[in-house]
Design a protein around this motif. Structure first.
Motif, PDB file in Angstrom:
ATOM      1  N   VAL A   1       0.815  -1.037   0.045  1.00 39.99           N
ATOM      2  CA  VAL A   1       0.073   0.093  -0.168  1.00 39.99           C
ATOM      3  C   VAL A   1       0.917   1.299  -0.073  1.00 39.99           C
ATOM      4  CG1 VAL A   1      -1.795   1.168   1.154  1.00 39.99           C
ATOM      5  CG2 VAL A   1      -1.775  -1.351   1.278  1.00 39.99           C
ATOM      6  N   ILE A   2       0.503   2.134  -0.994  1.00 41.70           N
ATOM      7  CA  ILE A   2       1.440   3.502  -1.045  1.00 41.70           C
ATOM      8  C   ILE A   2       0.927   4.684  -0.240  1.00 41.70           C
ATOM      9  CG2 ILE A   2       2.299   5.076  -2.749  1.00 41.70           C
ATOM     10  CD1 ILE A   2       1.951   3.064  -4.858  1.00 41.70           C
ATOM     11  N   HIS A   3       1.974   5.084   0.746  1.00 38.13           N
ATOM     12  CA  HIS A   3       1.416   6.088   1.546  1.00 38.13           C
ATOM     13  C   HIS A   3       2.021   7.391   0.955  1.00 38.13           C
ATOM     14  CE1 HIS A   3      -0.948   3.865   4.453  1.00 38.13           C
ATOM     15  NE2 HIS A   3       0.044   2.899   4.687  1.00 38.13           N
ATOM     16  N   PRO A   4       1.258   8.611   0.810  1.00 36.76           N
ATOM     17  CA  PRO A   4       1.774   9.823   0.338  1.00 36.76           C
ATOM     18  C   PRO A   4       2.819  10.300   1.326  1.00 36.76           C
ATOM     19  CG  PRO A   4      -0.479  10.054   0.755  1.00 36.76           C
ATOM     20  CD  PRO A   4      -0.214   8.524   1.046  1.00 36.76           C
ATOM     21  N   GLY A   5       3.740  11.036   0.775  1.00 39.16           N
ATOM     22  CA  GLY A   5       4.590  11.792   1.704  1.00 39.16           C
ATOM     23  C   GLY A   5       5.887  10.990   2.216  1.00 39.16           C
TER      24      GLY A   5
ATOM     25  N   GLU B   1     -10.870   4.008   0.540  1.00 37.73           N
ATOM     26  CA  GLU B   1     -10.168   5.185   1.462  1.00 37.73           C
ATOM     27  C   GLU B   1      -9.148   5.858   0.624  1.00 37.73           C
ATOM     28  OE1 GLU B   1      -7.749   2.793   4.424  1.00 37.73           O
ATOM     29  OE2 GLU B   1      -9.390   1.470   5.040  1.00 37.73           O
ATOM     30  N   GLY B   2      -9.197   5.602  -0.646  1.00 32.46           N
ATOM     31  CA  GLY B   2      -8.393   6.443  -1.727  1.00 32.46           C
ATOM     32  C   GLY B   2      -7.192   6.120  -1.603  1.00 32.46           C
ATOM     33  N   LEU B   3      -6.500   5.093  -1.115  1.00 31.42           N
ATOM     34  CA  LEU B   3      -5.400   4.590  -1.144  1.00 31.42           C
ATOM     35  C   LEU B   3      -5.019   3.673  -2.389  1.00 31.42           C
ATOM     36  CD1 LEU B   3      -5.032   3.528   2.414  1.00 31.42           C
ATOM     37  CD2 LEU B   3      -4.230   5.611   1.597  1.00 31.42           C
ATOM     38  N   LYS B   4      -3.703   4.258  -2.968  1.00 28.13           N
ATOM     39  CA  LYS B   4      -3.035   3.329  -4.107  1.00 28.13           C
ATOM     40  C   LYS B   4      -2.262   2.362  -3.474  1.00 28.13           C
ATOM     41  CE  LYS B   4      -3.562   7.156  -7.210  1.00 28.13           C
ATOM     42  NZ  LYS B   4      -2.676   8.008  -8.279  1.00 28.13           N
ATOM     43  N   TYR B   5      -2.004   1.339  -4.490  1.00 27.91           N
ATOM     44  CA  TYR B   5      -1.155   0.072  -4.124  1.00 27.91           C
ATOM     45  C   TYR B   5      -0.394  -0.215  -5.412  1.00 27.91           C
ATOM     46  CZ  TYR B   5      -5.062  -2.146  -6.646  1.00 27.91           C
ATOM     47  OH  TYR B   5      -6.169  -2.536  -7.357  1.00 27.91           O
ATOM     48  N   MET B   6       1.031  -0.677  -5.251  1.00 24.04           N
ATOM     49  CA  MET B   6       1.800  -1.245  -6.044  1.00 24.04           C
ATOM     50  C   MET B   6       1.280  -2.056  -7.152  1.00 24.04           C
ATOM     51  SD  MET B   6       4.834   0.531  -5.609  1.00 24.04           S
ATOM     52  CE  MET B   6       6.072  -0.407  -6.297  1.00 24.04           C
ATOM     53  N   GLU B   7       1.529  -2.033  -8.247  1.00 28.80           N
ATOM     54  CA  GLU B   7       1.253  -3.131  -9.362  1.00 28.80           C
ATOM     55  C   GLU B   7       2.208  -3.666 -10.147  1.00 28.80           C
ATOM     56  OE1 GLU B   7      -2.508  -3.017 -11.402  1.00 28.80           O
ATOM     57  OE2 GLU B   7      -3.315  -1.243 -10.436  1.00 28.80           O
TER      58      GLU B   7
ATOM     59  N   LYS C   1       5.726   8.970   4.799  1.00 27.42           N
ATOM     60  CA  LYS C   1       5.356   7.678   5.355  1.00 27.42           C
ATOM     61  C   LYS C   1       5.692   6.608   4.575  1.00 27.42           C
ATOM     62  CE  LYS C   1       1.274   5.408   7.793  1.00 27.42           C
ATOM     63  NZ  LYS C   1       0.054   5.746   8.222  1.00 27.42           N
ATOM     64  N   ALA C   2       6.272   5.558   5.329  1.00 27.39           N
ATOM     65  CA  ALA C   2       6.653   4.320   4.871  1.00 27.39           C
ATOM     66  C   ALA C   2       5.405   3.483   3.885  1.00 27.39           C
ATOM     67  CB  ALA C   2       7.711   3.284   5.204  1.00 27.39           C
ATOM     68  N   ASN C   3       5.729   2.911   3.002  1.00 23.72           N
ATOM     69  CA  ASN C   3       4.658   1.945   2.298  1.00 23.72           C
ATOM     70  C   ASN C   3       4.433   0.639   3.278  1.00 23.72           C
ATOM     71  OD1 ASN C   3       4.511   3.661   0.310  1.00 23.72           O
ATOM     72  ND2 ASN C   3       5.293   2.328  -1.058  1.00 23.72           N
ATOM     73  N   GLU C   4       3.245   0.406   3.458  1.00 25.35           N
ATOM     74  CA  GLU C   4       2.722  -0.684   4.238  1.00 25.35           C
ATOM     75  C   GLU C   4       2.636  -2.060   3.607  1.00 25.35           C
ATOM     76  OE1 GLU C   4      -1.251  -1.554   7.211  1.00 25.35           O
ATOM     77  OE2 GLU C   4      -1.228   0.077   6.021  1.00 25.35           O
ATOM     78  N   VAL C   5       2.959  -3.129   3.954  1.00 25.70           N
ATOM     79  CA  VAL C   5       2.649  -4.404   3.411  1.00 25.70           C
ATOM     80  C   VAL C   5       1.455  -5.024   4.064  1.00 25.70           C
ATOM     81  CG1 VAL C   5       3.655  -6.572   2.672  1.00 25.70           C
ATOM     82  CG2 VAL C   5       5.273  -4.616   2.487  1.00 25.70           C
ATOM     83  N   ARG C   6       0.900  -5.625   3.397  1.00 26.58           N
ATOM     84  CA  ARG C   6      -0.361  -6.360   3.618  1.00 26.58           C
ATOM     85  C   ARG C   6      -0.505  -7.698   3.003  1.00 26.58           C
ATOM     86  NH1 ARG C   6      -5.766  -2.493   4.801  1.00 26.58           N
ATOM     87  NH2 ARG C   6      -4.345  -0.377   5.554  1.00 26.58           N
ATOM     88  N   TYR C   7      -0.910  -8.662   3.652  1.00 28.31           N
ATOM     89  CA  TYR C   7      -0.851 -10.252   3.106  1.00 28.31           C
ATOM     90  C   TYR C   7      -2.393 -10.587   3.028  1.00 28.31           C
ATOM     91  CZ  TYR C   7       4.147 -10.038   3.925  1.00 28.31           C
ATOM     92  OH  TYR C   7       5.453  -9.955   3.884  1.00 28.31           O
ATOM     93  N   THR C   8      -2.743 -11.251   2.159  1.00 26.81           N
ATOM     94  CA  THR C   8      -3.930 -11.986   1.805  1.00 26.81           C
ATOM     95  C   THR C   8      -3.948 -13.455   1.645  1.00 26.81           C
ATOM     96  OG1 THR C   8      -4.349 -11.433  -0.470  1.00 26.81           O
ATOM     97  CG2 THR C   8      -5.341  -9.837   1.250  1.00 26.81           C
ATOM     98  N   TYR C   9      -4.911 -14.242   1.990  1.00 26.35           N
ATOM     99  CA  TYR C   9      -4.812 -15.566   2.171  1.00 26.35           C
ATOM    100  C   TYR C   9      -5.947 -16.468   1.003  1.00 26.35           C
ATOM    101  CZ  TYR C   9      -1.693 -14.812   6.068  1.00 26.35           C
ATOM    102  OH  TYR C   9      -0.681 -14.382   6.893  1.00 26.35           O
TER     103      TYR C   9
ATOM    104  N   ASN D   1      -9.906  -9.476  -2.682  1.00 27.01           N
ATOM    105  CA  ASN D   1     -10.812  -8.547  -3.223  1.00 27.01           C
ATOM    106  C   ASN D   1     -11.524  -7.627  -2.386  1.00 27.01           C
ATOM    107  OD1 ASN D   1     -10.557  -9.537  -5.912  1.00 27.01           O
ATOM    108  ND2 ASN D   1     -12.116 -10.886  -5.734  1.00 27.01           N
ATOM    109  N   LYS D   2     -11.515  -8.292  -1.262  1.00 30.30           N
ATOM    110  CA  LYS D   2     -12.045  -7.360  -0.155  1.00 30.30           C
ATOM    111  C   LYS D   2     -11.280  -6.263   0.388  1.00 30.30           C
ATOM    112  CE  LYS D   2     -13.791  -7.738   4.731  1.00 30.30           C
ATOM    113  NZ  LYS D   2     -14.238  -8.650   5.535  1.00 30.30           N
ATOM    114  N   LEU D   3      -9.923  -6.565   0.377  1.00 30.48           N
ATOM    115  CA  LEU D   3      -8.758  -5.371   0.684  1.00 30.48           C
ATOM    116  C   LEU D   3      -8.695  -4.506  -0.414  1.00 30.48           C
ATOM    117  CD1 LEU D   3      -6.173  -4.610   2.318  1.00 30.48           C
ATOM    118  CD2 LEU D   3      -5.137  -6.097   0.950  1.00 30.48           C
ATOM    119  N   LEU D   4      -8.742  -4.895  -1.491  1.00 30.06           N
ATOM    120  CA  LEU D   4      -8.607  -3.750  -2.680  1.00 30.06           C
ATOM    121  C   LEU D   4     -10.079  -2.967  -2.785  1.00 30.06           C
ATOM    122  CD1 LEU D   4      -7.326  -6.105  -5.595  1.00 30.06           C
ATOM    123  CD2 LEU D   4      -6.038  -4.659  -4.002  1.00 30.06           C
TER     124      LEU D   4
END
Length: 691
Positions: free
Chosen positions: A584-588, A613-619, A590-598, A604-607
């Protein structure tokens, strides 16, 4: 002021009639949850079954009504409705209001029955908010109703309508006429919810299993279960004219070595019992008893033993004298026949043991005895001493005739069976020698553990964990990710042997299986010693793909077949590695956050959540194909570190159901597995296949 320790006769309570049952229901039905509720139902059903055993009933209809009541009807003789001379009450009222009253105390109405204490119907009545008993007999339909054991009449349907207690004299009513020769009993009751717990429910699965078992044991009896509690009524019918032969066929899913053999016979014995004379005094008398033996058995290519034993259709799960006689005759007869043909069978001088003979055996052992003796109140162990000798004599005679028959078909079956039994003996000896060899090595060497084992430093078993890792690539990462204080690693190469289809000797000679058993260090099979296990947890860490699931299934098959106490103790787990890594990309700053799904659903729920929340993620989102694709930090954080990981505990809540599933998925018979796969393919979403 009375002293606190004062204790005299006025402190004593005397419970009259059925009051004792309501005050202490646990004494009569064990508990007041679903088990106790089902126990009450068995009491009523068993009365109808006893009529069928005596040859008077051919059908039993059980109906579960939507108003929480249950109804049991049969076409037996009907409970007597004439006046019982001692009490001046009708027979029907006596049966439902007096403890220890019935037709099974040697009055000649029944011979071999399931009910012995005469408390069943009266206990159910006492614990019911309402009970309606209807008897068809003598061309009339008689009816009697009770509220919590008290006879009387209700103004309407259900237990909550107005009730009028019966006055002096028998309250039995005639409510209709019946055709000549038509007889039967119908009982409908509403369990008292003041007695039973709110969550107590009738278990339709348990009811069906018990009905099926009873139908097997009483050939020709038709048992119908109708469940009207759902939106659509469901009905099951059980009737097996083949009796226990069909029961054995139902219990044995593996390929047959022999056909189903039926062993029948009888014997008599003298039993000394107390008899009450006309003067009311009890004196000891010798009574001649008959014991009928009926056994169905069959050997299959498998290695598990399934033996069910019954006395007058009462299940005896812990055996007793009849089962002891059966096993004694089996071992003695096989030993004699193998010794007589030792050269042809290449048996050598070794002696058979009971486990060699029982391997692959499915048997149903039934005896019928009037007034059997049981050990304890639960009727789980038959104690009648004479049953052992009678069963042993019948089995030895019939089995020896089968094994030495000169008829071509029977001779072929006997030869195949004897060869199987001798092979079991040789496998047992081979396993014992292997174990002794390992013990000798332990005495001579500092360590006999496999070279590929990566041991941990912990000496306390409770805190140690053994991770079984799929492949060397995952092992390299796991070495860096683990905590060497308490986490050990054992890599396995590919898919291990399917032990469901293999013999004991094949399993022990397999490198991967032998290494795993050696590392756990508690032995195998019946000699497995849980206290000797070297690790508190065993974690199966395989890839989150189809191959990983297959390897996990093969490993679980090994544990279930040869190290089952580990599973039963809750010490076997499956690791849950993630499928996706989302950064998950955080502006400014703040370090990017890593989340895992199983799972795909979780991803799909996370995305959707990130989008809201208006957050972007690395693709592109990283999709793990295997454990080897993770670095050590990722593997530790997601799968191995107790603070963050998820583990699935492997449990065996229903060993019999688990046995069927393992045999279906991993057994030798292919056709049922093919049907299972084809049936499951219909529900498969092609888009979910990771190709």
């Amino acid at each position: 002021m009375a002293q606190r320790d004062e204790y005299n006769a006025r402190h004593l309570s005397v419970l009259e009639g059925l009051e004792a049952v309501r005050k202490r229901p646990g004494m009569y039905i064990g508990s007041t949850d679903s088990r106790g509720l089902m126990h009450c139902l068995w009491e009523i059903i068993d009365n109808s079954v006893d009529e069928a055993l005596a040859g008077y009933a051919s059908r039993i209809d059980i109906t579960l009504h939507p108003d929480d009541s249950v109804e049991v009807a049969d076409d037996g003789r009907g409970i007597p409705v004439d006046i019982e001379p001692r009490t001046g009450l009708s027979g029907l009222e006596v049966v439902f209001t007096k403890l220890h009253a019935g037709g099974k105390f040697g009055g000649g109405s029944y011979n071999a029955v399931g009910g012995l204490h005469g408390v069943g119907a009266s206990v159910v009545n006492a614990l019911s908010a309402r009970l309606d008993a209807q008897v068809t007999r003598g061309g009339k339909v008689h009816q009697l109703s009770f509220r919590r054991g008290e006879p009387g009449t209700f103004s309407g349907k259900g237990p909550d309508t107005d009730f009028t207690a019966a006055e002096a004299g028998s309250p039995l009513q005639v409510v209709g006429k019946a055709k000549r020769g038509v007889t039967g009993t119908r009982i409908r009751y509403w369990a008292d919810r003041h007695i039973f717990t709110p969550e107590a429910r009738f278990d339709d699965t348990e009811l069906a299993n018990r009905a099926r078992q009873t139908a097997f044991l009483v050939p020709g009896l038709r048992i119908t279960i109708r469940d009207e509690r759902g939106s659509e009524p469901a009905e099951e019918v059980f009737q097996y004219d083949g009796g226990i032969s069909e029961f054995v066929e139902h219990l044995s899913p593996d390929t047959a070595v022999t056909d189903i053999w039926r062993i029948q016979g009888h014997g008599s014995f003298t039993e000394r019992i107390p008899v009450i004379g006309e003067d009311g005094r009890s004196q000891m008398e010798d009574v001649q008893r008959d014991c009928e033996v009926d056994i169905a058995l069959r050997w299959g290519i498998g290695y598990d033993t399934t033996v069910r034993s019954f006395v007058n259709i009462i299940a005896t799960p812990k055996g007793g004298t009849h089962l002891a006689g059966f096993e004694q005759a089996l071992l003695k007869t096989f030993r004699n026949v193998v010794e007589a043909h030792a050269r042809r069978l290449k048996a050598g001088n070794d002696k058979l043991e009971k486990d060699d003979v029982l391997a692959g055996l499915t048997a149903v052992v039934t005896v019928r005895i009037a007034e059997p003796q049981f050990e304890g109140q639960t009727k789980e162990i038959l104690g009648t001493p004479a049953a052992r000798q009678i069963v042993s004599k019948v089995v030895a005679k019939e089995l020896e005739a089968r094994l030495t028959s000169s008829k071509r078909a029977e001779k072929q079956e006997a030869t195949a069976l004897l060869e199987k039994v001798v092979a079991e003996m040789k496998s047992r000896i081979s396993a014992r020698m292997h174990k002794e060899t390992q013990r000798r090595k332990s005495a001579l060497e500092n360590s006999t553990m496999p070279a590929k084992l990566v041991e941990c430093r912990a000496k306390e078993v409770e805190s140690s964990e053994l991770f079984i890792v799929e492949g060397d690539s995952a092992l390299g990462t796991a070495k860096l990710a683990r905590s060497s204080d308490y986490q050990a690693l054992l890599p396995i190469r590919g898919k291990i042997l399917n032990v469901q289809k293999a013999s004991v000797s094949d399993m022990l000679s397999n490198t991967e299986c032998a290494a795993l058993i050696q590392v756990i260090g508690a032995g195998t099979g019946r000699s497995f010693d849980l206290e000797a296990a070297r690790y508190g947890k065993v974690v199966l860490m395989t890839d989150a793909d189809v191959d990983g699931a297959h390897i996990r299934t093969l490993l679980l098959t090994l544990f279930f077949r040869y190290m089952r106490p580990m599973i039963e103790a809750g010490r076997v787990f499956a690791a849950v590695p993630p499928l996706h890594r989302v950064e998950v990309i955080h502006p400014g700053r703040k370090a990017n956050e890593v989340r895992y799904t199983y799972s795909e659903a979780e991803l799909n729920k996370l995305l959707r959540s990130l989008e809201a929340e208006g957050l972007k993620y690395m693709e592109p989102i990283q999709r793990y194909k295997g454990l080897g694709e993770m670095d050590a930090d990722q593997l530790s954080e997601t799968t191995m570190d107790p603070q963050h990981r998820s583990l699935r505990r492997i449990r065996v809540e229903d060993a019999e159901a688990a046995e069927r599933v393992f045999d279906l998925l991993m057994g030798s018979v292919v056709a049922p597995r093919k049907d299972f796969i084809i049936e499951g393919a219909r529900a498969l979403d092609r888009d979910m296949i990771d190709a």
